[in-house]
Design a protein around this motif. Structure first.
Motif, PDB file in Angstrom:
ATOM      1  N   ASN A   1      -5.190   2.323  46.059  1.00 38.62           N
ATOM      2  CA  ASN A   1      -6.011   1.145  45.767  1.00 38.62           C
ATOM      3  C   ASN A   1      -5.732  -0.003  46.724  1.00 38.62           C
ATOM      4  O   ASN A   1      -5.837  -1.172  46.358  1.00 38.62           O
ATOM      5  CB  ASN A   1      -5.837   0.697  44.312  1.00 38.62           C
ATOM      6  CG  ASN A   1      -7.039  -0.087  43.801  1.00 38.62           C
ATOM      7  OD1 ASN A   1      -8.135   0.015  44.344  1.00 38.62           O
ATOM      8  ND2 ASN A   1      -6.834  -0.872  42.763  1.00 38.62           N
TER       9      ASN A   1
ATOM     10  N   ASP B   1     -12.720  -6.497  33.669  1.00 40.88           N
ATOM     11  CA  ASP B   1     -12.182  -5.419  32.830  1.00 40.88           C
ATOM     12  C   ASP B   1     -10.959  -5.855  32.029  1.00 40.88           C
ATOM     13  O   ASP B   1     -10.051  -5.060  31.768  1.00 40.88           O
ATOM     14  CB  ASP B   1     -11.829  -4.193  33.687  1.00 40.88           C
ATOM     15  CG  ASP B   1     -12.999  -3.730  34.536  1.00 40.88           C
ATOM     16  OD1 ASP B   1     -14.144  -3.828  34.058  1.00 40.88           O
ATOM     17  OD2 ASP B   1     -12.768  -3.279  35.671  1.00 40.88           O
TER      18      ASP B   1
ATOM     19  N   ARG C   1     -21.133  -5.196  40.309  1.00 41.15           N
ATOM     20  CA  ARG C   1     -20.049  -4.321  40.779  1.00 41.15           C
ATOM     21  C   ARG C   1     -20.214  -2.912  40.233  1.00 41.15           C
ATOM     22  O   ARG C   1     -20.114  -1.926  40.994  1.00 41.15           O
ATOM     23  CB  ARG C   1     -18.696  -4.884  40.339  1.00 41.15           C
ATOM     24  CG  ARG C   1     -17.513  -4.014  40.740  1.00 41.15           C
ATOM     25  CD  ARG C   1     -16.323  -4.203  39.833  1.00 41.15           C
ATOM     26  NE  ARG C   1     -16.591  -3.829  38.444  1.00 41.15           N
ATOM     27  CZ  ARG C   1     -15.653  -3.730  37.515  1.00 41.15           C
ATOM     28  NH1 ARG C   1     -14.390  -3.969  37.814  1.00 41.15           N
ATOM     29  NH2 ARG C   1     -15.971  -3.386  36.276  1.00 41.15           N
ATOM     30  N   ASP C   2     -20.445  -2.796  38.936  1.00 45.19           N
ATOM     31  CA  ASP C   2     -20.547  -1.471  38.320  1.00 45.19           C
ATOM     32  C   ASP C   2     -21.697  -0.669  38.925  1.00 45.19           C
ATOM     33  O   ASP C   2     -21.554   0.526  39.206  1.00 45.19           O
ATOM     34  CB  ASP C   2     -20.732  -1.609  36.813  1.00 45.19           C
ATOM     35  CG  ASP C   2     -19.480  -2.096  36.105  1.00 45.19           C
ATOM     36  OD1 ASP C   2     -18.410  -2.119  36.752  1.00 45.19           O
ATOM     37  OD2 ASP C   2     -19.568  -2.456  34.916  1.00 45.19           O
TER      38      ASP C   2
ATOM     39  N   VAL D   1     -20.682   0.339  42.647  1.00 46.23           N
ATOM     40  CA  VAL D   1     -19.664   1.391  42.699  1.00 46.23           C
ATOM     41  C   VAL D   1     -20.267   2.742  42.315  1.00 46.23           C
ATOM     42  O   VAL D   1     -20.006   3.764  42.960  1.00 46.23           O
ATOM     43  CB  VAL D   1     -18.467   1.045  41.781  1.00 46.23           C
ATOM     44  CG1 VAL D   1     -17.534   2.244  41.625  1.00 46.23           C
ATOM     45  CG2 VAL D   1     -17.702  -0.147  42.341  1.00 46.23           C
ATOM     46  N   GLU D   2     -21.096   2.752  41.273  1.00 42.71           N
ATOM     47  CA  GLU D   2     -21.722   4.003  40.831  1.00 42.71           C
ATOM     48  C   GLU D   2     -22.627   4.584  41.915  1.00 42.71           C
ATOM     49  O   GLU D   2     -22.581   5.786  42.191  1.00 42.71           O
ATOM     50  CB  GLU D   2     -22.523   3.751  39.555  1.00 42.71           C
ATOM     51  CG  GLU D   2     -23.163   5.009  38.977  1.00 42.71           C
ATOM     52  CD  GLU D   2     -23.949   4.736  37.705  1.00 42.71           C
ATOM     53  OE1 GLU D   2     -24.705   5.622  37.285  1.00 42.71           O
ATOM     54  OE2 GLU D   2     -23.812   3.635  37.147  1.00 42.71           O
TER      55      GLU D   2
ATOM     56  N   CYS E   1     -15.371   5.224  46.817  1.00 40.34           N
ATOM     57  CA  CYS E   1     -15.428   3.796  46.515  1.00 40.34           C
ATOM     58  C   CYS E   1     -14.616   3.495  45.266  1.00 40.34           C
ATOM     59  O   CYS E   1     -14.979   3.901  44.159  1.00 40.34           O
ATOM     60  CB  CYS E   1     -16.884   3.360  46.323  1.00 40.34           C
ATOM     61  SG  CYS E   1     -17.077   1.578  46.099  1.00 40.34           S
ATOM     62  N   ASN E   2     -13.511   2.770  45.426  1.00 42.75           N
ATOM     63  CA  ASN E   2     -12.719   2.331  44.287  1.00 42.75           C
ATOM     64  C   ASN E   2     -13.465   1.269  43.489  1.00 42.75           C
ATOM     65  O   ASN E   2     -14.321   0.559  44.033  1.00 42.75           O
ATOM     66  CB  ASN E   2     -11.383   1.750  44.758  1.00 42.75           C
ATOM     67  CG  ASN E   2     -10.446   2.805  45.308  1.00 42.75           C
ATOM     68  OD1 ASN E   2     -10.691   3.989  45.142  1.00 42.75           O
ATOM     69  ND2 ASN E   2      -9.387   2.373  45.968  1.00 42.75           N
ATOM     70  N   ARG E   3     -13.129   1.149  42.219  1.00 39.48           N
ATOM     71  CA  ARG E   3     -13.696   0.099  41.373  1.00 39.48           C
ATOM     72  C   ARG E   3     -12.791  -1.123  41.484  1.00 39.48           C
ATOM     73  O   ARG E   3     -11.674  -1.132  40.948  1.00 39.48           O
ATOM     74  CB  ARG E   3     -13.787   0.567  39.925  1.00 39.48           C
ATOM     75  CG  ARG E   3     -14.482  -0.432  38.991  1.00 39.48           C
ATOM     76  CD  ARG E   3     -14.559   0.119  37.567  1.00 39.48           C
ATOM     77  NE  ARG E   3     -15.285   1.368  37.537  1.00 39.48           N
ATOM     78  CZ  ARG E   3     -16.619   1.465  37.446  1.00 39.48           C
ATOM     79  NH1 ARG E   3     -17.344   0.374  37.371  1.00 39.48           N
ATOM     80  NH2 ARG E   3     -17.207   2.644  37.422  1.00 39.48           N
TER      81      ARG E   3
ATOM     82  N   SER F   1     -20.468   5.772  44.999  1.00 38.87           N
ATOM     83  CA  SER F   1     -19.652   6.948  44.673  1.00 38.87           C
ATOM     84  C   SER F   1     -20.486   8.214  44.565  1.00 38.87           C
ATOM     85  O   SER F   1     -19.944   9.330  44.680  1.00 38.87           O
ATOM     86  CB  SER F   1     -18.898   6.712  43.361  1.00 38.87           C
ATOM     87  OG  SER F   1     -18.008   5.620  43.474  1.00 38.87           O
TER      88      SER F   1
ATOM     89  N   VAL G   1     -16.837  -4.647  47.492  1.00 42.46           N
ATOM     90  CA  VAL G   1     -16.379  -3.262  47.458  1.00 42.46           C
ATOM     91  C   VAL G   1     -16.034  -2.876  48.877  1.00 42.46           C
ATOM     92  O   VAL G   1     -16.566  -3.434  49.840  1.00 42.46           O
ATOM     93  CB  VAL G   1     -17.424  -2.301  46.857  1.00 42.46           C
ATOM     94  CG1 VAL G   1     -17.644  -2.588  45.392  1.00 42.46           C
ATOM     95  CG2 VAL G   1     -18.739  -2.371  47.624  1.00 42.46           C
TER      96      VAL G   1
END
Length: 397
Positions: free
Chosen positions: A148, A211, A300-301, A304-305, A315-317, A308, A324
């Motif tokens: 990470n 989160d 962001r979500d 990333v989805e 791609c890390n969250r 990925s 990102v």
């Protein structure tokens, strides 16, 4: 006219250069999706703007103390105590023309020729240049997507020498969005304290954490670490105030005094009106910050989805900031329209020219296997921009 050697060794900011190219194309009528910019797309909250208007009406248009007005420094001290568990007197706080200026002052008063500065990579572009301007040597320590993009204690220990003077830590990180936990910082802090290595802790993205995560300042972990640390922060990112140019540093008194003395001979005080606005930002309602964070989470979500799901992209969250930093190592060596993609720099050129998408290649941050996308733009732009990026990546051969 001869330029000084230090001026000849400065590299321009790649992020600002890419943003300028994108805006030039847009001015020419081209619809460019710009993922390069590092500023919130939200407007400065109304209460903050009105505080600036009132300051003008009240005649707050003169010089202020070099290190900032007393009410603002007291508000910063209160914020550091309330949010970070850090106790500072106003005299230990220096307000400057942006966090970048605060960083410059800190590097200048702490580093000199022959020193080594530990710089985990990926790193924000200006760290490297500001270290070079002091005459010190940057010691770059690559981190990995698998970890990470965080520096490990073993990596830190391996690069320490008798010349090690300083380390720069950035959490949440630009460009990766990585957030160090308290345990991770404590493990690094134990080594730094043992070797008496000073720390610049860049915490400008502190309030942009997701989160249920929690920001921890390494200075809060022990009195000894606090004595080794210069905390850098500001209002630019958290309050959508990038153009107001207010950052600040909190440091041991001799360091703060040296930074203020340096500033007295360069810029003097930061803008009086922006200081009044920043006082309101820190002491007024924090609801706009919460609303901005909630919107960033959605973006962001989605980003990333989408990334990925593209073959060859990892791609890390990210836990914080609004970037990102996807890795495209499996795609390197492939070609697009006859051009071999050797690194993210090549990909950035193709995307801007062919699909009118602006990204920042990872070479700017010390890792050209990756590129940085900012999600500080609208969801419509994110969807369309990712469609264009996916089209290019899937056409690589």
């Amino acid at each position: 006219m001869r330029l000084a050697e230090r001026a000849q060794n400065i590299s321009p900011s790649p992020t600002l250069s890419i943003d300028a190219q994108a805006k030039k194309m847009m001015a020419g009528g081209i619809k460019v999706i710009n993922f390069g910019v590092g500023e919130p797309d939200f407007d400065t909250p109304e209460n903050i703007k009105q505080a600036a208007v009132k300051a003008i009406a009240d005649g707050m248009t003169k010089y202020t103390p070099v290190a900032g007005i007393e009410p603002l420094r007291k508000a910063i001290a209160k914020k550091l105590a309330d949010d970070n568990g850090l106790q500072y007197e106003p005299g230990q706080i220096v307000v400057s023309a942006g966090a970048k200026h605060s960083l410059y002052n800190a590097f200048q008063v702490l580093c000199q020729e022959g020193d080594e500065v530990i710089l985990p990579a990926p790193y924000w572009v200006s760290y490297l240049e500001q270290i070079k301007l002091t005459g010190a040597k940057p010691v770059i320590v690559p981190t990995t997507v698998e970890n990470n993009f965080k520096l490990t204690p073993a990596q830190l220990q391996s690069v320490i020498t008798p010349k090690s003077r300083l380390i720069i830590l950035n959490s949440p990180s630009n460009p990766t969005g990585a957030v160090y936990t308290q345990d991770e910082l404590a493990a690094l802090g134990e080594i730094l304290e043992k070797n008496n290595i000073a720390i610049i802790s860049d915490e400008i993205y502190e309030k942009l954490i997701y989160d249920g995560g929690r920001h921890v300042s390494i200075a809060s972990l022990s009195p000894a670490l606090k004595d080794l640390t210069v905390v850098i922060n500001g209002v630019s990112k958290s309050y959508a105030m990038t153009g107001w140019r207010i950052g600040y540093a909190a440091a041991p008194l001799p360091v703060a005094k040296a930074m203020a003395d340096l500033q007295s001979h360069s810029t003097s005080n930061p803008t009086s009106i922006a200081q009044a606005a920043s006082l309101e930002a820190l002491s007024g309602t924090q609801e706009p910050v919460r609303q901005m964070v909630a919107e960033f989470v959605k973006r962001r979500d989605y980003m990333v989805e989408r990334l990925s799901s593209i073959p060859g992209v990892k791609c890390n969250r990210p836990g914080g900031a609004f970037y990102v930093f996807p890795e495209i190592k499996p795609l390197l060596g492939k070609s697009y329209d006859g051009m071999t993609i050797k690194g993210a720099s090549d990909l950035a050129g193709v995307l801007l020219e062919k699909e009118h998408v602006a990204i920042v290649p990872g070479v700017a941050f010390g890792d050209d296997n990756c590129f940085r996308l900012s999600y500080a733009t609208s969801m419509d732009n994110i969807r369309e921009g990712l469609d264009r990026i996916e089209k290019v990546l899937k056409e690589l051969q």
